[in-house]
Design a protein around this motif. Structure first.
Motif, short mmCIF file in Angstrom:
data_model
loop_
_atom_site.label_atom_id
_atom_site.label_comp_id
_atom_site.label_asym_id
_atom_site.label_seq_id
_atom_site.Cartn_x
_atom_site.Cartn_y
_atom_site.Cartn_z
N ASN A 30 5.10 13.67 -13.88
CA ASN A 30 4.41 14.75 -14.55
C ASN A 30 5.42 15.43 -15.46
OD1 ASN A 30 2.69 16.75 -15.34
ND2 ASN A 30 2.71 17.85 -13.40
N ARG A 31 5.22 15.29 -16.76
CA ARG A 31 6.14 15.83 -17.77
C ARG A 31 7.56 15.31 -17.56
NH1 ARG A 31 3.70 21.75 -17.03
NH2 ARG A 31 1.75 21.38 -18.11
N GLY A 32 7.64 14.02 -17.24
CA GLY A 32 8.94 13.38 -17.08
C GLY A 32 9.58 13.56 -15.72
N LYS A 33 8.98 14.36 -14.84
CA LYS A 33 9.54 14.59 -13.51
C LYS A 33 8.77 13.75 -12.49
CE LYS A 33 10.51 18.12 -10.12
NZ LYS A 33 10.32 19.50 -9.70
N PRO A 34 9.44 12.85 -11.76
CA PRO A 34 8.76 12.03 -10.76
C PRO A 34 8.07 12.87 -9.70
CG PRO A 34 10.97 11.21 -11.17
CD PRO A 34 10.87 12.54 -11.85
N VAL A 35 6.81 12.53 -9.42
CA VAL A 35 6.05 13.27 -8.41
C VAL A 35 5.43 12.37 -7.34
CG1 VAL A 35 5.53 15.27 -9.86
CG2 VAL A 35 3.97 13.33 -9.85
N ALA A 36 5.32 11.07 -7.61
CA ALA A 36 4.68 10.18 -6.64
C ALA A 36 5.20 8.77 -6.82
CB ALA A 36 3.16 10.20 -6.82
N LEU A 37 5.12 8.02 -5.72
CA LEU A 37 5.50 6.61 -5.74
C LEU A 37 4.27 5.79 -5.39
CD1 LEU A 37 7.67 4.36 -5.82
CD2 LEU A 37 7.99 4.76 -3.38
N LEU A 38 3.90 4.89 -6.25
CA LEU A 38 2.76 4.00 -6.02
C LEU A 38 3.33 2.69 -5.49
CD1 LEU A 38 -0.32 3.80 -6.40
CD2 LEU A 38 0.10 2.91 -8.68
N SER A 39 2.98 2.36 -4.24
CA SER A 39 3.51 1.14 -3.62
C SER A 39 2.46 0.54 -2.70
CB SER A 39 4.79 1.44 -2.83
OG SER A 39 4.52 2.30 -1.75
N GLN A 40 2.72 -0.67 -2.23
CA GLN A 40 1.76 -1.36 -1.37
C GLN A 40 1.56 -0.61 -0.07
OE1 GLN A 40 3.40 -5.32 -0.91
NE2 GLN A 40 1.65 -6.16 -2.00
N TYR A 41 0.34 -0.64 0.43
CA TYR A 41 0.02 -0.07 1.74
C TYR A 41 0.51 -1.02 2.81
CZ TYR A 41 -2.73 1.40 5.74
OH TYR A 41 -3.13 1.81 6.98
N GLN A 42 1.21 -0.49 3.79
CA GLN A 42 1.72 -1.30 4.89
C GLN A 42 0.93 -0.95 6.16
OE1 GLN A 42 4.13 -3.69 4.57
NE2 GLN A 42 4.14 -3.22 2.39
N GLU A 43 0.25 -1.93 6.70
CA GLU A 43 -0.51 -1.74 7.93
C GLU A 43 0.46 -1.47 9.07
OE1 GLU A 43 -4.03 -1.31 9.78
OE2 GLU A 43 -4.01 -2.23 7.81
N ASP A 44 0.13 -0.51 9.93
CA ASP A 44 0.95 -0.20 11.09
C ASP A 44 0.81 -1.34 12.09
OD1 ASP A 44 2.51 1.00 13.01
OD2 ASP A 44 1.04 2.54 13.53
N LYS A 45 1.92 -2.04 12.34
CA LYS A 45 1.86 -3.23 13.19
C LYS A 45 2.17 -2.93 14.66
CE LYS A 45 2.42 -6.24 9.48
NZ LYS A 45 1.52 -7.04 8.94
N GLN A 46 2.43 -1.67 14.98
CA GLN A 46 2.73 -1.33 16.36
C GLN A 46 1.45 -1.37 17.19
OE1 GLN A 46 4.71 2.42 16.45
NE2 GLN A 46 6.59 1.62 15.57
N PRO A 47 1.57 -1.88 18.41
CA PRO A 47 0.36 -1.93 19.26
C PRO A 47 -0.10 -0.52 19.62
CG PRO A 47 2.31 -2.55 20.51
CD PRO A 47 2.74 -2.39 19.09
N LYS A 48 -1.39 -0.39 19.80
CA LYS A 48 -1.95 0.89 20.20
C LYS A 48 -1.44 1.26 21.59
CE LYS A 48 -4.97 1.46 16.81
NZ LYS A 48 -4.53 2.15 15.67
N ARG A 49 -1.21 2.54 21.79
CA ARG A 49 -0.73 3.02 23.08
C ARG A 49 -1.90 3.07 24.06
NH1 ARG A 49 0.25 8.29 25.17
NH2 ARG A 49 1.81 8.12 26.79
N LEU A 50 -1.71 2.50 25.24
CA LEU A 50 -2.76 2.48 26.24
C LEU A 50 -2.31 3.30 27.45
CD1 LEU A 50 -3.65 -1.33 26.10
CD2 LEU A 50 -4.93 0.56 25.09
N PRO A 51 -2.74 4.55 27.54
CA PRO A 51 -2.34 5.38 28.69
C PRO A 51 -2.74 4.72 30.00
CG PRO A 51 -3.45 6.70 27.02
CD PRO A 51 -3.60 5.27 26.61
N GLY A 52 -1.81 4.74 30.94
CA GLY A 52 -2.10 4.19 32.27
C GLY A 52 -1.84 2.71 32.42
N ARG A 53 -1.38 2.04 31.38
CA ARG A 53 -1.21 0.58 31.49
C ARG A 53 -0.07 0.18 32.42
NH1 ARG A 53 2.64 -1.83 27.79
NH2 ARG A 53 3.56 -0.19 26.55
#
Length: 80
Positions: A30-53
């Motif tokens: 925005n007016r020469g000042k970086p404000v955002a980075l457009l990059s690929q979406y990375q899916e969260d590969k960590q397994p879901k937490r299962l309470p009590g497992r």
């Protein structure tokens, strides 16, 4: 990495997204000042937490919440 101004990003969003899909990262400014980075979406590969497992695989000792006198003396510098 290429820097693109907001107006250009709005008018060329489809083309920019195609470039991002191919691995490019694009900085939006925005007016020469970086404000955002457009990059690929990375899916969260960590397994879901299962309470009590882990139920039944370990036990918590009865004195779990009791203070550990040896540890306290290490912190306070006291010797037995």
């Amino acid at each position: 990495m290429e820097i693109i101004n907001i107006h250009q990003a709005k008018t060329q969003l489809s083309q920019l997204l195609l470039r991002v899909q191919h691995g490019e990262k694009i900085i939006i400014a925005n007016r020469g000042k970086p404000v955002a980075l457009l990059s690929q979406y990375q899916e969260d590969k960590q397994p879901k937490r299962l309470p009590g497992r882990l139920r039944g695989q370990f036990t918590v000792p009865d004195n779990f919440n009791e203070p550990d006198e040896e540890l306290i003396s290490l912190f306070e510098g006291e010797e037995d």
